[in-house]
Scaffold this active site. Structure first.
Site, PDB file in Angstrom:
ATOM      1  N   ARG A  93     -34.371  -9.689  40.681  1.00 22.12           N
ATOM      2  CA  ARG A  93     -34.397 -10.050  42.103  1.00 22.12           C
ATOM      3  C   ARG A  93     -35.563 -10.981  42.429  1.00 22.12           C
ATOM      4  NH1 ARG A  93     -33.772  -5.333  43.649  1.00 22.12           N
ATOM      5  NH2 ARG A  93     -31.594  -5.459  44.254  1.00 22.12           N
ATOM      6  N   TYR A  94     -36.682 -10.815  41.754  1.00 22.27           N
ATOM      7  CA  TYR A  94     -37.894 -11.599  42.015  1.00 22.27           C
ATOM      8  C   TYR A  94     -38.234 -12.429  40.781  1.00 22.27           C
ATOM      9  CZ  TYR A  94     -38.461  -8.192  45.798  1.00 22.27           C
ATOM     10  OH  TYR A  94     -38.265  -7.397  46.895  1.00 22.27           O
ATOM     11  N   ARG A  97     -40.585 -10.512  37.973  1.00 21.60           N
ATOM     12  CA  ARG A  97     -40.365  -9.141  37.524  1.00 21.60           C
ATOM     13  C   ARG A  97     -38.888  -8.821  37.500  1.00 21.60           C
ATOM     14  NH1 ARG A  97     -42.243  -8.005  43.507  1.00 21.60           N
ATOM     15  NH2 ARG A  97     -42.767 -10.169  43.125  1.00 21.60           N
ATOM     16  N   CYS A 106     -30.442  11.565  36.889  1.00 20.86           N
ATOM     17  CA  CYS A 106     -31.609  11.978  37.664  1.00 20.86           C
ATOM     18  C   CYS A 106     -31.786  13.490  37.544  1.00 20.86           C
ATOM     19  CB  CYS A 106     -31.425  11.627  39.136  1.00 20.86           C
ATOM     20  SG  CYS A 106     -31.267   9.861  39.459  1.00 20.86           S
ATOM     21  N   CYS A 110     -30.403  12.852  45.285  1.00 16.41           N
ATOM     22  CA  CYS A 110     -30.741  12.781  46.698  1.00 16.41           C
ATOM     23  C   CYS A 110     -29.510  12.373  47.497  1.00 16.41           C
ATOM     24  CB  CYS A 110     -31.872  11.773  46.916  1.00 16.41           C
ATOM     25  SG  CYS A 110     -33.374  12.144  45.992  1.00 16.41           S
ATOM     26  N   CYS A 113     -29.350   8.574  48.475  1.00 17.73           N
ATOM     27  CA  CYS A 113     -29.638   7.622  47.402  1.00 17.73           C
ATOM     28  C   CYS A 113     -28.893   6.299  47.579  1.00 17.73           C
ATOM     29  CB  CYS A 113     -29.261   8.228  46.056  1.00 17.73           C
ATOM     30  SG  CYS A 113     -29.522   7.121  44.651  1.00 17.73           S
ATOM     31  N   ARG A 115     -28.337   4.238  45.208  1.00 19.15           N
ATOM     32  CA  ARG A 115     -27.508   4.007  44.010  1.00 19.15           C
ATOM     33  C   ARG A 115     -26.515   5.140  43.801  1.00 19.15           C
ATOM     34  NH1 ARG A 115     -32.594   2.055  40.909  1.00 19.15           N
ATOM     35  NH2 ARG A 115     -32.536  -0.181  41.311  1.00 19.15           N
ATOM     36  N   ASP A 274     -32.010   2.672  53.052  1.00 20.01           N
ATOM     37  CA  ASP A 274     -30.989   1.693  52.681  1.00 20.01           C
ATOM     38  C   ASP A 274     -29.615   2.197  53.128  1.00 20.01           C
ATOM     39  OD1 ASP A 274     -32.673  -0.171  51.253  1.00 20.01           O
ATOM     40  OD2 ASP A 274     -32.879   1.362  49.714  1.00 20.01           O
ATOM     41  N   ASP A 311     -35.775  -3.153  52.517  1.00 20.11           N
ATOM     42  CA  ASP A 311     -35.126  -3.900  51.442  1.00 20.11           C
ATOM     43  C   ASP A 311     -33.895  -4.557  52.063  1.00 20.11           C
ATOM     44  OD1 ASP A 311     -34.638  -4.823  48.883  1.00 20.11           O
ATOM     45  OD2 ASP A 311     -34.943  -2.867  47.952  1.00 20.11           O
ATOM     46  N   LYS A 318     -37.693  -7.105  49.501  1.00 22.64           N
ATOM     47  CA  LYS A 318     -38.401  -6.246  50.445  1.00 22.64           C
ATOM     48  C   LYS A 318     -39.318  -7.071  51.341  1.00 22.64           C
ATOM     49  CE  LYS A 318     -38.689  -2.245  47.361  1.00 22.64           C
ATOM     50  NZ  LYS A 318     -38.198  -2.889  46.114  1.00 22.64           N
TER      51      LYS A 318
END
Length: 353
Positions: A93-94, A97, A106, A110, A113, A115, A274, A311, A318
């Site tokens: 995305r950047y 990085r 996981c 959550c 989440c 994702r 999100d 985001d 972000k």
């Protein structure tokens, strides 16, 4: 235990949730419909913190039928991971990085989440060939200086596999920083053994970013797990999501950030939720989030103040949301809301903001 294999003590389905007293028996069919779409897992460490399924910890992990209702603004891939994945396991995305997602398991799942359409107990574990392709992609791009290991949760990997990944990345000359994002230290602290902590060893700059949303998650066991990481000279940052019914008050945020600092964890990001499918019940408006953060300014040490970020949907990155203190008429507000005139050389048209 193979990478990602669930512990038999995990609460993974409606029947287990009923037996644990977390849902009513007459909710079985509705919750079973949720678990058929989105993964469910509650560790013993998190179960021990849930005295009320609708409380700040239970709300994060106990499934709810509302998850099957998708609001018009919600989307399956809210931050554009899929569109920005040049090879399997990589998100770019950047410019400087990239994310590496070695697995999609996981310790807990959550209910908010971003994702949630991808993570689950089937693992999503990259094969050796897929990992090799991801490494080759990174090696071919000298502009990449930082790799963030995420997923899923990288600390669900075995010490051997995690060490192999870190060693391979550490051998890439242009990488300067390695970062791991994890919920394991709070969600399943027993998993973070000395061997797993030692697998983080590298001559690169290594950081761990811990996901915690409520002060009660920073238990003595969690703090002990965090210390194992810190003993490897790995600094730990904290990231949280602003969540309705979990931490949507000044008192709850203050307690969370103070608990992080007491564990030598620097609050780093407070994320605006999100818009993943079925998460509307957790939404806190941005204006309210800004007011909450403003209410903490001057009340807690600057070490306890994270950057409140959004985001941008679609993978546009972000951005900080404030709150703002500089006003366009040449004044600045102090933490208590009193306006003060700036010196002429600091007026908004010349100030660096």
């Amino acid at each position: 235990m193979p990478d990602g294999t669930p512990s038999p003590s995990l609460l993974r389905d409606a029947d287990a949730l009923i037996a644990a007293g977390l849902i009513a028996p007459d909710a079985r069919d509705a919750i079973a419909a949720v678990e058929a779409r989105y993964a469910v897992a509650i560790t013993p460490a998190m179960r021990a913190l849930i005295d009320d399924p609708a409380g700040p910890v239970g709300r994060q992990f106990v499934p709810d039928p509302a998850e099957l209702v998708t609001a018009p603004h919600e989307m399956a891939d809210p931050i554009g991971d899929d569109a920005l994945s040049p090879v399997k396991g990589i998100v770019h995305r950047y410019p400087d990085r990239a994310l590496l997602k070695p697995l999609l398991v996981c310790p807990v799942y959550c209910r908010f989440c971003f994702r949630r359409e991808h993570v689950g107990p089937d693992g999503g574990l990259l094969t050796e060939a897929e990992l090799a392709a991801a490494y080759d992609w990174i090696r071919a791009r000298p502009q990449i200086r930082e790799i963030i290991l995420t997923g899923g949760d990288p600390l669900m990997l075995s010490p051997r596999r995690l060490s192999s990944i870190i060693n391979t990345l550490s051998a890439i000359p242009h990488l300067e920083i390695l970062r791991i994002h994890s919920r394991v230290p709070v969600a399943d602290p027993a998993r973070l053994t000395p061997a797993l902590a030692e697998s983080l060893a590298t001559d690169k700059a290594m950081w761990l970013v811990l996901h915690a949303n409520h002060a009660s998650e920073l238990t003595p066991a969690a703090r002990a797990a965090i210390r194992l990481v810190q003993a490897q000279a790995v600094p730990v940052l904290g990231q949280s999501v602003l969540l309705r019914g979990v931490n949507d008050s000044e008192a709850a945020l203050e307690a969370l950030f103070r608990a992080m600092l007491a564990a030598r964890v620097k609050p780093y990001y407070l994320h605006q939720l999100d818009p993943a499918p079925g998460t509307a019940r957790f939404h806190v408006p941005i204006a309210e989030g800004r007011r909450l953060l403003a209410g903490l300014r001057g009340r807690v040490t600057g070490l306890a103040w994270p950057t409140y970020v959004l985001d941008i949907a679609g993978g546009h990155g972000k951005v900080p949301l404030g709150p703002d203190y500089l006003e366009p008429d040449g004044h600045v507000r102090d933490p208590w809301g009193v306006r003060h005139r700036l010196a002429p050389n600091l007026a908004p048209e010349t100030a660096s903001v």
